[in-house]
Scaffold this active site. Structure first.
Site, PDB file in Angstrom:
ATOM      1  N   ASN A   9       0.907  -1.040   0.314  1.00 48.10           N
ATOM      2  CA  ASN A   9      -0.133   0.232   0.076  1.00 48.10           C
ATOM      3  C   ASN A   9       1.075   1.495  -0.197  1.00 48.10           C
ATOM      4  O   ASN A   9       1.467   1.653   0.691  1.00 48.10           O
ATOM      5  CB  ASN A   9      -1.176   0.096   1.133  1.00 48.10           C
ATOM      6  CG  ASN A   9      -1.840   1.848   1.042  1.00 48.10           C
ATOM      7  OD1 ASN A   9      -1.569   2.662   1.142  1.00 48.10           O
ATOM      8  ND2 ASN A   9      -3.420   0.689   1.806  1.00 48.10           N
ATOM      9  N   HIS A  12       1.108   6.480   1.998  1.00 46.19           N
ATOM     10  CA  HIS A  12       1.931   7.256   2.792  1.00 46.19           C
ATOM     11  C   HIS A  12       2.839   7.521   2.285  1.00 46.19           C
ATOM     12  O   HIS A  12       3.256   8.389   2.473  1.00 46.19           O
ATOM     13  CB  HIS A  12       1.947   6.691   4.054  1.00 46.19           C
ATOM     14  CG  HIS A  12       0.592   6.038   4.923  1.00 46.19           C
ATOM     15  ND1 HIS A  12       0.052   7.100   5.435  1.00 46.19           N
ATOM     16  CD2 HIS A  12      -0.134   4.805   4.715  1.00 46.19           C
ATOM     17  CE1 HIS A  12      -1.148   6.880   5.288  1.00 46.19           C
ATOM     18  NE2 HIS A  12      -1.330   5.461   5.748  1.00 46.19           N
ATOM     19  N   HIS A  45      -5.920   3.272  -1.731  1.00 43.15           N
ATOM     20  CA  HIS A  45      -6.826   4.220  -1.050  1.00 43.15           C
ATOM     21  C   HIS A  45      -7.119   5.287  -1.662  1.00 43.15           C
ATOM     22  O   HIS A  45      -6.381   6.400  -0.902  1.00 43.15           O
ATOM     23  CB  HIS A  45      -6.692   3.672   0.064  1.00 43.15           C
ATOM     24  CG  HIS A  45      -8.591   4.518   0.947  1.00 43.15           C
ATOM     25  ND1 HIS A  45      -8.793   3.957   1.859  1.00 43.15           N
ATOM     26  CD2 HIS A  45      -9.679   4.279   0.276  1.00 43.15           C
ATOM     27  CE1 HIS A  45      -9.627   4.210   2.332  1.00 43.15           C
ATOM     28  NE2 HIS A  45     -10.285   4.831   1.302  1.00 43.15           N
ATOM     29  N   ARG A  47      -9.036   8.790  -1.405  1.00 38.84           N
ATOM     30  CA  ARG A  47      -9.973   9.486  -0.166  1.00 38.84           C
ATOM     31  C   ARG A  47     -10.634   9.902  -1.163  1.00 38.84           C
ATOM     32  O   ARG A  47     -10.757  11.009  -1.458  1.00 38.84           O
ATOM     33  CB  ARG A  47      -9.302   9.358   1.171  1.00 38.84           C
ATOM     34  CG  ARG A  47      -8.856   8.382   2.221  1.00 38.84           C
ATOM     35  CD  ARG A  47      -9.007   8.661   3.516  1.00 38.84           C
ATOM     36  NE  ARG A  47      -8.553   7.586   4.127  1.00 38.84           N
ATOM     37  CZ  ARG A  47      -9.255   7.247   5.419  1.00 38.84           C
ATOM     38  NH1 ARG A  47      -9.840   8.102   5.281  1.00 38.84           N
ATOM     39  NH2 ARG A  47      -8.598   6.317   5.968  1.00 38.84           N
ATOM     40  N   ARG A  51      -6.593  13.228   1.242  1.00 32.09           N
ATOM     41  CA  ARG A  51      -5.463  13.827   1.889  1.00 32.09           C
ATOM     42  C   ARG A  51      -4.308  12.602   1.317  1.00 32.09           C
ATOM     43  O   ARG A  51      -3.132  13.078   2.078  1.00 32.09           O
ATOM     44  CB  ARG A  51      -5.987  12.657   2.992  1.00 32.09           C
ATOM     45  CG  ARG A  51      -5.827  11.361   3.171  1.00 32.09           C
ATOM     46  CD  ARG A  51      -6.002  11.166   5.115  1.00 32.09           C
ATOM     47  NE  ARG A  51      -7.726  11.713   5.595  1.00 32.09           N
ATOM     48  CZ  ARG A  51      -8.159  11.147   6.436  1.00 32.09           C
ATOM     49  NH1 ARG A  51      -7.276  10.295   7.296  1.00 32.09           N
ATOM     50  NH2 ARG A  51      -9.652  11.112   7.120  1.00 32.09           N
ATOM     51  N   GLU A  72      -8.625   0.260  -2.709  1.00 29.57           N
ATOM     52  CA  GLU A  72      -9.550   0.948  -2.126  1.00 29.57           C
ATOM     53  C   GLU A  72     -10.538   2.366  -2.486  1.00 29.57           C
ATOM     54  O   GLU A  72     -10.079   2.949  -2.537  1.00 29.57           O
ATOM     55  CB  GLU A  72      -8.771   0.855  -0.794  1.00 29.57           C
ATOM     56  CG  GLU A  72      -7.713  -0.253  -0.631  1.00 29.57           C
ATOM     57  CD  GLU A  72      -6.847   0.199   0.888  1.00 29.57           C
ATOM     58  OE1 GLU A  72      -5.779  -1.201   1.373  1.00 29.57           O
ATOM     59  OE2 GLU A  72      -7.301   1.016   1.834  1.00 29.57           O
ATOM     60  N   THR A 103      -8.850   3.769   8.825  1.00 29.49           N
ATOM     61  CA  THR A 103      -9.561   3.313   8.179  1.00 29.49           C
ATOM     62  C   THR A 103      -9.799   2.353   9.636  1.00 29.49           C
ATOM     63  O   THR A 103      -9.046   1.445  10.191  1.00 29.49           O
ATOM     64  CB  THR A 103      -9.578   1.919   7.956  1.00 29.49           C
ATOM     65  OG1 THR A 103      -8.981   3.093   5.974  1.00 29.49           O
ATOM     66  CG2 THR A 103     -11.252   0.899   6.915  1.00 29.49           C
ATOM     67  N   GLU A 153     -11.135  -9.280   3.293  1.00 28.33           N
ATOM     68  CA  GLU A 153      -9.956  -8.553   3.894  1.00 28.33           C
ATOM     69  C   GLU A 153     -10.283  -8.141   5.226  1.00 28.33           C
ATOM     70  O   GLU A 153     -10.803  -7.589   5.338  1.00 28.33           O
ATOM     71  CB  GLU A 153      -9.617  -7.042   3.896  1.00 28.33           C
ATOM     72  CG  GLU A 153      -7.917  -7.018   3.923  1.00 28.33           C
ATOM     73  CD  GLU A 153      -7.285  -6.190   3.194  1.00 28.33           C
ATOM     74  OE1 GLU A 153      -7.697  -6.094   1.428  1.00 28.33           O
ATOM     75  OE2 GLU A 153      -6.522  -5.072   3.519  1.00 28.33           O
ATOM     76  N   HIS A 192      -3.723  -4.381   7.598  1.00 30.06           N
ATOM     77  CA  HIS A 192      -3.980  -2.669   8.361  1.00 30.06           C
ATOM     78  C   HIS A 192      -2.850  -3.101   9.474  1.00 30.06           C
ATOM     79  O   HIS A 192      -3.806  -4.029  10.760  1.00 30.06           O
ATOM     80  CB  HIS A 192      -5.237  -2.832   8.995  1.00 30.06           C
ATOM     81  CG  HIS A 192      -5.769  -1.466   9.648  1.00 30.06           C
ATOM     82  ND1 HIS A 192      -5.706  -0.333   8.675  1.00 30.06           N
ATOM     83  CD2 HIS A 192      -5.146  -0.584  10.434  1.00 30.06           C
ATOM     84  CE1 HIS A 192      -6.097   1.171   9.263  1.00 30.06           C
ATOM     85  NE2 HIS A 192      -5.540   0.584  10.873  1.00 30.06           N
TER      86      HIS A 192
END
Ligand code: PXP
Length: 250
Positions: A9, A12, A45, A47, A51, A72, A103, A153, A192
């Site tokens: 992922n 970030h 993801h 969003r 962000r 996502e 999340t 998931e 996660h």
């Protein structure tokens, strides 16, 4: 018991880029490094508040990266339209609250059954492998089956975040959920909060097919580089899986 895939992922990387509003560091470059380091897929993801990952990031990931993209998204009309436009390999439907830092908790697939049905159908019909991000809870797994999602998931947050002495009980919940998923014919992913310290017992669960890991890998990349952090995670996963199958001793 098969091969355990690693989805990296890259959200970030975009978080850091956006802190200054420029182009660096580039999440698509991170996706290329991830591919070279042994990732099996890229997870991102988009969003509602953009962000981290942006619409352009998604367009570039689809265009420039050969690895399967796991997109996502929250179950909103806007995100459905974007997913149907890009038709990524996989779509993971996640709950999303504007004010949350990340999340928090899984999707209420059981409580929102009627609303989610159309999303699952339209995304499935577009050729996307639909996954629902849910808690390790039998009711939610059964709801995923009746929604026709081929994949779930399991949210690993509770397992990763508890005090060490409470972790075995949380691990047992994930193991049980993975067993129920297998019985129901669902492909089981976990994600996660996973780190070098927490990944082993999850990777050892025989029916888990994929882990999606982000924040820890990107954070660890500060100290040793992204390629090195992904390679180490990959090795920890492979070793735990091999030990569980009796191919090497634990
Ligand atoms: N899987 C899902 C469905 C997620 O929402 C997230 C967080 O965006 C992850 C995996 C990755 O979690 P982390 O960044 O904590 O590794």
């Amino acid at each position: 018991m098969g091969y355990l895939r690693l989805g990296v992922n890259i959200d970030h990387v975009a978080t850091i880029r956006n802190a200054r509003g420029g182009l660096h560091p580039d999440p698509v470059r991170a996706a290329r490094v991830a591919a070279e380091a042994g990732a099996d897929g890229i997870t991102a993801h988009l969003r509602e508040d953009r962000r981290h990952i942006s619409d352009v990031d998604i367009e570039r990931l689809v265009r420039e990266i050969d690895l399967p993209l796991n997109f996502e998204m929250a179950a909103t009309e806007e995100m459905l339209e974007i997913a149907l436009r890009h038709r990524p390999h996989a779509v993971c439907i996640v709950p999303e609250k504007r004010e949350e830092v990340t999340t928090e908790g899984g999707l209420d697939a059981a409580g929102q059954h009627n609303r989610l049905k159309r999303y699952c159908q339209e995304l499935g019909a577009a050729g996307c492998r639909v996954s629902l991000f849910i808690e390790a809870d039998e009711r939610q797994l059964e709801a995923a089956t009746s929604l026709g999602a081929p994949v779930v998931e399991i949210h690993a947050g509770a397992y990763c975040e508890v005090e060490d002495d409470a972790r075995p009980a949380e691990l047992a919940r994930v193991i049980e959920a993975a067993e129920v998923a297998e019985r129901l014919g669902l492909e089981c992913h976990v994600g996660h909060g996973l780190s070098f310290d927490t990944v082993g017992p999850i990777a050892a669960i025989p029916s888990v097919a994929e882990l999606n890991i982000g924040h820890f890998l990107i954070g660890e990349a500060i100290f040793g580089g992204l390629e090195s952090s992904i390679k180490r995670m990959r090795a920890l996963m492979d070793n735990a899986r091999a030990a569980a199958t009796g191919q090497i001793s634990a």
